[in-house]
Structure formats: structure tokens, C-alpha cells
Design a protein around this motif. Sequence first.
Motif, PDB file in Angstrom:
ATOM      1  N   TRP A 150       0.392  -1.348  -0.190  1.00 45.48           N
ATOM      2  CA  TRP A 150       0.479   0.457   0.508  1.00 45.48           C
ATOM      3  C   TRP A 150       0.879   0.939   0.171  1.00 45.48           C
ATOM      4  N   VAL A 151       2.185   0.947   0.650  1.00 46.25           N
ATOM      5  CA  VAL A 151       3.222   2.484   0.526  1.00 46.25           C
ATOM      6  C   VAL A 151       3.792   2.557  -0.803  1.00 46.25           C
ATOM      7  N   VAL A 152       3.823   1.390  -1.569  1.00 44.55           N
ATOM      8  CA  VAL A 152       4.056   1.160  -2.815  1.00 44.55           C
ATOM      9  C   VAL A 152       2.720   1.964  -3.764  1.00 44.55           C
ATOM     10  N   LYS A 153       2.091   1.455  -3.541  1.00 42.48           N
ATOM     11  CA  LYS A 153       1.370   1.798  -4.436  1.00 42.48           C
ATOM     12  C   LYS A 153       0.799   3.384  -4.162  1.00 42.48           C
ATOM     13  N   GLN A 154       0.840   4.133  -2.875  1.00 44.89           N
ATOM     14  CA  GLN A 154       0.737   5.720  -2.780  1.00 44.89           C
ATOM     15  C   GLN A 154       1.988   6.593  -3.395  1.00 44.89           C
ATOM     16  N   LEU A 155       3.018   6.004  -2.958  1.00 47.63           N
ATOM     17  CA  LEU A 155       4.123   6.377  -3.822  1.00 47.63           C
ATOM     18  C   LEU A 155       4.145   6.688  -5.302  1.00 47.63           C
ATOM     19  N   LEU A 156       3.273   5.334  -5.931  1.00 45.99           N
ATOM     20  CA  LEU A 156       3.352   5.131  -7.206  1.00 45.99           C
ATOM     21  C   LEU A 156       2.437   6.422  -8.230  1.00 45.99           C
ATOM     22  N   ALA A 157       1.140   6.229  -6.827  1.00 44.10           N
ATOM     23  CA  ALA A 157      -0.162   7.558  -7.128  1.00 44.10           C
ATOM     24  C   ALA A 157       0.477   8.847  -7.038  1.00 44.10           C
ATOM     25  N   ASP A 158       1.401   8.715  -6.321  1.00 43.20           N
ATOM     26  CA  ASP A 158       2.018  10.712  -6.083  1.00 43.20           C
ATOM     27  C   ASP A 158       3.254  11.119  -7.229  1.00 43.20           C
ATOM     28  N   GLY A 159       3.396   9.635  -8.160  1.00 45.16           N
ATOM     29  CA  GLY A 159       3.991  10.105  -8.538  1.00 45.16           C
ATOM     30  C   GLY A 159       5.903   9.894  -8.913  1.00 45.16           C
ATOM     31  N   HIS A 160       5.896   9.063  -8.047  1.00 43.92           N
ATOM     32  CA  HIS A 160       7.857   9.167  -7.633  1.00 43.92           C
ATOM     33  C   HIS A 160       8.079   7.208  -8.296  1.00 43.92           C
ATOM     34  N   ASP A 161       9.435   7.709  -8.655  1.00 45.47           N
ATOM     35  CA  ASP A 161       9.906   5.913  -8.720  1.00 45.47           C
ATOM     36  C   ASP A 161       9.790   5.281  -7.209  1.00 45.47           C
ATOM     37  N   VAL A 162      10.050   4.006  -7.930  1.00 44.51           N
ATOM     38  CA  VAL A 162      10.064   3.186  -6.897  1.00 44.51           C
ATOM     39  C   VAL A 162      10.381   1.674  -6.720  1.00 44.51           C
ATOM     40  N   GLN A 194      -9.273  -7.053  26.188  1.00 37.73           N
ATOM     41  CA  GLN A 194      -8.459  -7.279  25.937  1.00 37.73           C
ATOM     42  C   GLN A 194      -8.786  -5.642  24.836  1.00 37.73           C
ATOM     43  N   THR A 195      -8.360  -4.724  24.756  1.00 36.98           N
ATOM     44  CA  THR A 195      -8.393  -3.794  23.223  1.00 36.98           C
ATOM     45  C   THR A 195      -7.586  -3.640  22.375  1.00 36.98           C
ATOM     46  N   ARG A 196      -8.127  -2.534  21.335  1.00 35.09           N
ATOM     47  CA  ARG A 196      -6.784  -2.232  20.259  1.00 35.09           C
ATOM     48  C   ARG A 196      -8.231  -1.696  19.150  1.00 35.09           C
ATOM     49  N   ASP A 197      -7.360  -0.747  18.960  1.00 36.14           N
ATOM     50  CA  ASP A 197      -7.002   0.490  17.747  1.00 36.14           C
ATOM     51  C   ASP A 197      -6.888   0.120  16.189  1.00 36.14           C
ATOM     52  N   PHE A 198      -8.359   0.234  15.626  1.00 37.22           N
ATOM     53  CA  PHE A 198      -7.819  -0.138  14.445  1.00 37.22           C
ATOM     54  C   PHE A 198      -8.118   0.251  13.323  1.00 37.22           C
ATOM     55  N   LEU A 199      -6.727   0.577  12.847  1.00 32.73           N
ATOM     56  CA  LEU A 199      -6.498   1.947  11.528  1.00 32.73           C
ATOM     57  C   LEU A 199      -6.381   0.869  10.833  1.00 32.73           C
ATOM     58  N   PHE A 200      -7.593   1.659   9.449  1.00 31.08           N
ATOM     59  CA  PHE A 200      -7.507   0.566   8.307  1.00 31.08           C
ATOM     60  C   PHE A 200      -6.085   0.736   6.861  1.00 31.08           C
ATOM     61  N   VAL A 201      -5.864   0.413   6.336  1.00 24.84           N
ATOM     62  CA  VAL A 201      -4.644   0.183   6.028  1.00 24.84           C
ATOM     63  C   VAL A 201      -4.285   0.630   4.892  1.00 24.84           C
ATOM     64  N   GLU A 202      -5.168   1.869   3.981  1.00 23.90           N
ATOM     65  CA  GLU A 202      -4.670   3.412   3.297  1.00 23.90           C
ATOM     66  C   GLU A 202      -4.367   4.551   4.157  1.00 23.90           C
ATOM     67  N   ASP A 203      -5.029   3.908   5.470  1.00 23.03           N
ATOM     68  CA  ASP A 203      -5.030   5.379   6.721  1.00 23.03           C
ATOM     69  C   ASP A 203      -3.776   5.250   6.447  1.00 23.03           C
ATOM     70  N   CYS A 204      -3.186   4.136   6.875  1.00 24.02           N
ATOM     71  CA  CYS A 204      -1.992   4.125   7.380  1.00 24.02           C
ATOM     72  C   CYS A 204      -1.177   4.069   6.571  1.00 24.02           C
ATOM     73  N   ALA A 205      -0.958   3.815   4.974  1.00 28.21           N
ATOM     74  CA  ALA A 205       0.469   4.060   3.604  1.00 28.21           C
ATOM     75  C   ALA A 205       0.388   5.498   4.438  1.00 28.21           C
ATOM     76  N   ASP A 206      -1.043   5.986   3.762  1.00 25.76           N
ATOM     77  CA  ASP A 206      -1.101   7.848   3.898  1.00 25.76           C
ATOM     78  C   ASP A 206      -0.105   8.352   4.786  1.00 25.76           C
ATOM     79  N   PHE A 207      -0.660   8.004   5.946  1.00 30.37           N
ATOM     80  CA  PHE A 207       0.145   8.758   7.425  1.00 30.37           C
ATOM     81  C   PHE A 207       1.808   7.906   7.299  1.00 30.37           C
ATOM     82  N   VAL A 208       2.110   6.941   6.504  1.00 29.03           N
ATOM     83  CA  VAL A 208       4.053   6.242   6.249  1.00 29.03           C
ATOM     84  C   VAL A 208       4.389   7.304   4.902  1.00 29.03           C
ATOM     85  N   VAL A 209       2.925   7.547   4.560  1.00 26.60           N
ATOM     86  CA  VAL A 209       3.969   7.883   2.671  1.00 26.60           C
ATOM     87  C   VAL A 209       4.350   9.598   3.413  1.00 26.60           C
ATOM     88  N   GLN A 210       3.348  10.167   4.241  1.00 25.54           N
ATOM     89  CA  GLN A 210       3.539  12.161   4.452  1.00 25.54           C
ATOM     90  C   GLN A 210       4.975  11.931   6.053  1.00 25.54           C
TER      91      GLN A 210
END
Length: 315
Positions: free
Chosen positions: A15-27, A211-227
Motif C-alpha cells: 500500500w505504501v508502494v501504491k501511494q508513492l506511485l500514485a503520487d508520481g515517484h519512482d519506486v 483486551q482492546t485494540r485501536d484498528f487503523l485501516f491500511v489505506e489510512d496507515c499507508a497515507d500516514f507513513v508516506v506523508q
Amino acid sequence: MRALVTGGAGFIGRWVVKQLLADGHDVWALDDLSNGRQENIAEFSEHPGFKEFCQGDIKDESVLNRLFLNKFDICYHLGASINVQDSIDNPRTTFENDVIGTFNVLEQCKKHGTKIVFMSTCMVYDKAQDETGITELHPVKPASPYAGSKISGENMVLSYWYAYGMPAVVVRPFNTYGPFQKTGGEGGVIAIFIKKKLAGEDLSIYGDGMQTRDFLFVEDCADFVVQCGYSGKVNGEIVNAGLGRDITINDLALLIAEDEEKISHVPHIHPQSEIMKLLCNSSKAYQLLEWKPKYSLEAGIDKTMEWIRENPLLI
């Protein structure tokens, strides 16, 4: 930019690769396929920005030496051993991948002037104490060799920022889920529950399910990591990302199964490493990046269920 994604054929990595490609970078993507799959990135093979998939190991310095001749502007370092139980059973493998492998990547980034975004985990934290959630100042607790190795990697990454002025950021996403996550093993509880529901099977919960967890959708996660890679504001920082809402595993199972009779409890496989409450406070990510998640838990589960239903061969 020219970007390398280690672990690029993994669940979040693709998903990080996908976001970087969508933003026009070489990956470029590097993965040893111990956990990632080439099928995850098959759709990018003809993309003009996708320069190379390298099947290789971050512990192999000759592989890194060759790849880094491409003069990357940034390295998203997601390659790692990620399974808590595996780290308990075989701590050496996790240490070598997550600490020594990270050191090898850091040395290349220092040599070539490449920024590093280091993928850590919410599993480094001690349990949340209240409903304000876990900030980056919250105590850490290495309750498994996986968490210990990630904390070690974090400290090495930040030491290169302080010692050499090398641009670096540590990211700690909370429990990430979504399309392309495996439906077996540990770490993909939502994917596992959905697969069992679609197959008409019972959902099994480790322990009492409180036990509790805070679940983050992967597209939101990838956007965060890329930013985090794009912004200089987070250099030298540790930054959380999560939904800001936790849910018990019991309630999660009921949300997916929609039938209490389809839920059972089994003994926990590693109760000593369980974190009873994980709730993210990602206000720092909003302050520095204006980042916040777009997907609610219910919307993310719906998208994940649709993908698993339509892609039975990829799960």
C-alpha cells in the motif's frame, strides 16, 4: 523522488508502494518474501514508476550495496519480522531481522544521504491507562522479543538523526488491517474473523476477549507513513497513528459475526505478552502533518470483507 520500500511486497508495504506511485515517484521494492508475496505487487509490474522488485534480504549487505546505487531520496523501512509468537519461540531471527537488518539499512542511508522512515509498532507500548489514549510520551514495555527488537531499532534510527543529522522518523501505527492482509497466523485478527465468518465457521478469541485494540485501516496507515517521508517537520520524531477508538476483541467479534453463538474463547498462546488496552492518541500526527484517518472501523471492515469475498486466492 526516488524511493525504496523494504518489505515492499508485504501487507502494508504494498500500500505504501501504491501511494508513492500514485503520487508520481519512482519506486523500488525489496522483500525476501518470507512474509510478503509477489502477488501483492503484481498490479504494479507495468507501471512506469515501478522500477524494480528485488527479492533479497536486508541482512545481505551486497544486496543493499547494489540497490542503494540508485541514489534514493528516501527509504521506507518496513522489512521486519512481525510475529509476536515467532519472536518468543525464536528470538534470534527477530533480533537479526529487526535490529541487525535495520542497522544495515541505516548505514546505507547514511552513506547516500537518504532519509529513513522506520516502521515501528504500537506493541512497544505499555497498556493505555485512560481514555485520553497513548501519546508518544507513554511508557514503553518490551513484553516480547518483537517489541524489544523494535525499540532497539527505533533507538538506532534516532541515534543517526542525533549523531549524524541524517533525516529520520519513527512511525508507530496501531493495529492495521485491510485488503491484502493474510487471514492466517497472528496480527490479522479482523482478516481472520472475516474469513471465518464468510466460511460459516466459529470465531475463536484468545483469552477472555476483554483486551482492546485501536484498528487503523491500511489505506489510512499507508497515507500516514508516506506523508512522514515527505515532511521535514517529523524528522527526529516518533509519531503515532491510529483511529482514536478502541474496541474489545469480544465486541469486534460480535460486530463481524453478528451472532454470539458463533463466538468461542480459547486459551491465550502468549498471555505474558498481551497488552490489555491499546488506544491511540495521534494528535501529534495532526499537529505536524494535519493527518487524520478517513475510514471508520465499520467502513474499513466493510471494504475488507468485500475484498476477501472477491479475492479468495489472495488470502
